[in-house]
Design an enzyme around this catalytic site. Structure first.
Site, PDB file in Angstrom:
ATOM      1  N   GLN A 171      32.201  40.696  32.079  1.00  0.00           N
ATOM      2  CA  GLN A 171      31.809  39.396  31.534  1.00  0.00           C
ATOM      3  C   GLN A 171      30.519  39.488  30.720  1.00  0.00           C
ATOM      4  O   GLN A 171      30.439  38.995  29.600  1.00  0.00           O
ATOM      5  CB  GLN A 171      31.654  38.381  32.663  1.00  0.00           C
ATOM      6  N   ARG A 209      37.671  52.151  32.830  1.00  0.00           N
ATOM      7  CA  ARG A 209      39.016  52.292  32.281  1.00  0.00           C
ATOM      8  C   ARG A 209      39.095  51.572  30.934  1.00  0.00           C
ATOM      9  O   ARG A 209      38.305  50.669  30.645  1.00  0.00           O
ATOM     10  CB  ARG A 209      40.074  51.746  33.240  1.00  0.00           C
ATOM     11  N   TYR A 218      26.861  42.160  48.555  1.00  0.00           N
ATOM     12  CA  TYR A 218      26.398  42.099  47.168  1.00  0.00           C
ATOM     13  C   TYR A 218      24.892  41.835  47.128  1.00  0.00           C
ATOM     14  O   TYR A 218      24.141  42.524  46.424  1.00  0.00           O
ATOM     15  CB  TYR A 218      27.158  41.005  46.423  1.00  0.00           C
TER      16      TYR A 218
END
Length: 317
Positions: free
Chosen positions: A12, A36, A142
């Site tokens: 993002q 990727r 996180y």
């Protein structure tokens, strides 16, 4: 900054950062990397693109030497809600990836920018106008990784002289790329659904306040802190920055000014709600303003106008 390598360039933040840096510094001076390919044509086709798993130190160092990189922008990361489902993978990507960037920078002399997050705070943090320096006891993997990352970057600066820099991002809102599993994602999806279906089901409670920022301001903050005079940076790895604080009702009401028939109901996700409850309602970003002249351009009203205009074009409505 002369030669920049971006990890996680197809995410993002990375998508818009890559486009902006190519315009500002030249296509030949920005190396976009991602674990990727095949999922972001503009990033991959419009400039230099290399495959990179940030946990692969040798590959990272190879690319930094190949392109004579002097600035690494490390955006490769798993986000909050995704991380709660796979904490081991999050730690591997977020922490070992950062460690590799710092080690490669120590060897090559590069600067490292790494974003921290509002998630670095926790339920015992003062929730309103949260100070720059305060209690950090997050309850998500996180958040734990972000606190550890802030400290690790401080250590590499103090111990090895690596020029490390960073900001604590609030929730980020963008029309260019969809978010990847964060707690604040509703504030992006609500605009899409308002335009397409005139209805949105929110996965947070109506009065859940969180700090937010429009992506153009987030991109500006990265460039500004990386170009700032390092001698003036006191909190170099973890600046609070913010642009606005709102809850789902606020953003709904702002959208209704432009789409009066828009409706919103609720189906609360307990995991995301618990994460949101542990984060501050609003941040004090006075240190960023004082040390490198941080000053966002967008508020909720101006962001909503721009988001709706840009998405109408993107969605061909």
């Amino acid at each position: 900054m002369k030669k920049i390598l971006i990890t996680g360039a197809c995410g993002q933040i990375g998508t818009e950062l890559t486009h902006t840096l190519r315009k500002v510094y030249g296509v030949e001076n920005v190396v976009a990397t991602n674990i990727r390919g095949g999922n972001n044509e503009s990033v991959e086709k419009d400039g230099i693109f290399e495959l990179l798993d940030v946990t692969d130190y040798n590959r990272l160092l190879e690319l930094m030497k190949k392109y004579e990189i002097d600035t690494v922008m490390n955006l490769a990361a798993l986000l909050s809600a995704v991380g709660e489902n796979n904490p081991q993978l999050l730690w591997d990507v977020n922490m070992n990836g950062l460690y590799n960037c710092l080690e490669a920078a120590r060897e090559t002399g590069a600067m490292v920018f790494t974003p921290s997050s509002i998630a670095a705070f926790g339920p015992t943090t003062p929730p309103d106008f949260t100070p720059q320096d305060t209690i950090q006891r997050p309850t998500t993997i996180y958040g734990v990784s972000k606190v550890a990352g802030e400290l690790l970057c401080d250590y590499y600066f103090q111990k090895f002289g690596v020029d490390t820099r960073g900001v604590r991002f609030p929730g980020l809102i963008s029309y260019s790329a969809l978010p990847g599993g964060g707690t604040t994602d509703y504030a992006v999806h609500i605009y899409y659904e308002a335009l397409k279906n005139k209805k949105f089901t929110c996965n947070l409670n109506s009065e859940t306040y969180m700090d937010m920022m429009y992506m153009p301001d987030a991109i500006d903050s990265i460039i500004q802190i990386c170009e700032a005079d390092g001698s003036k940076l006191i909190h170099r790895n973890a600046f609070n920055i913010t642009a606005m604080s709102f809850c789902p009702v606020d953003i709904m009401n702002e959208i209704k000014k432009h789409i009066p028939e828009f409706e919103m109901d609720y189906n609360v996700d307990p995991i995301k709600q618990n994460i949101a409850n542990s984060w501050p309602n609003s941040l004090d970003d006075s240190c960023a303003r004082a040390e490198w002249n941080w000053n966002p351009k967008y508020n909720l009203e101006s962001m909503t106008i721009d988001m709706l205009e840009k998405l109408k074009i993107k969605l061909e409505l």
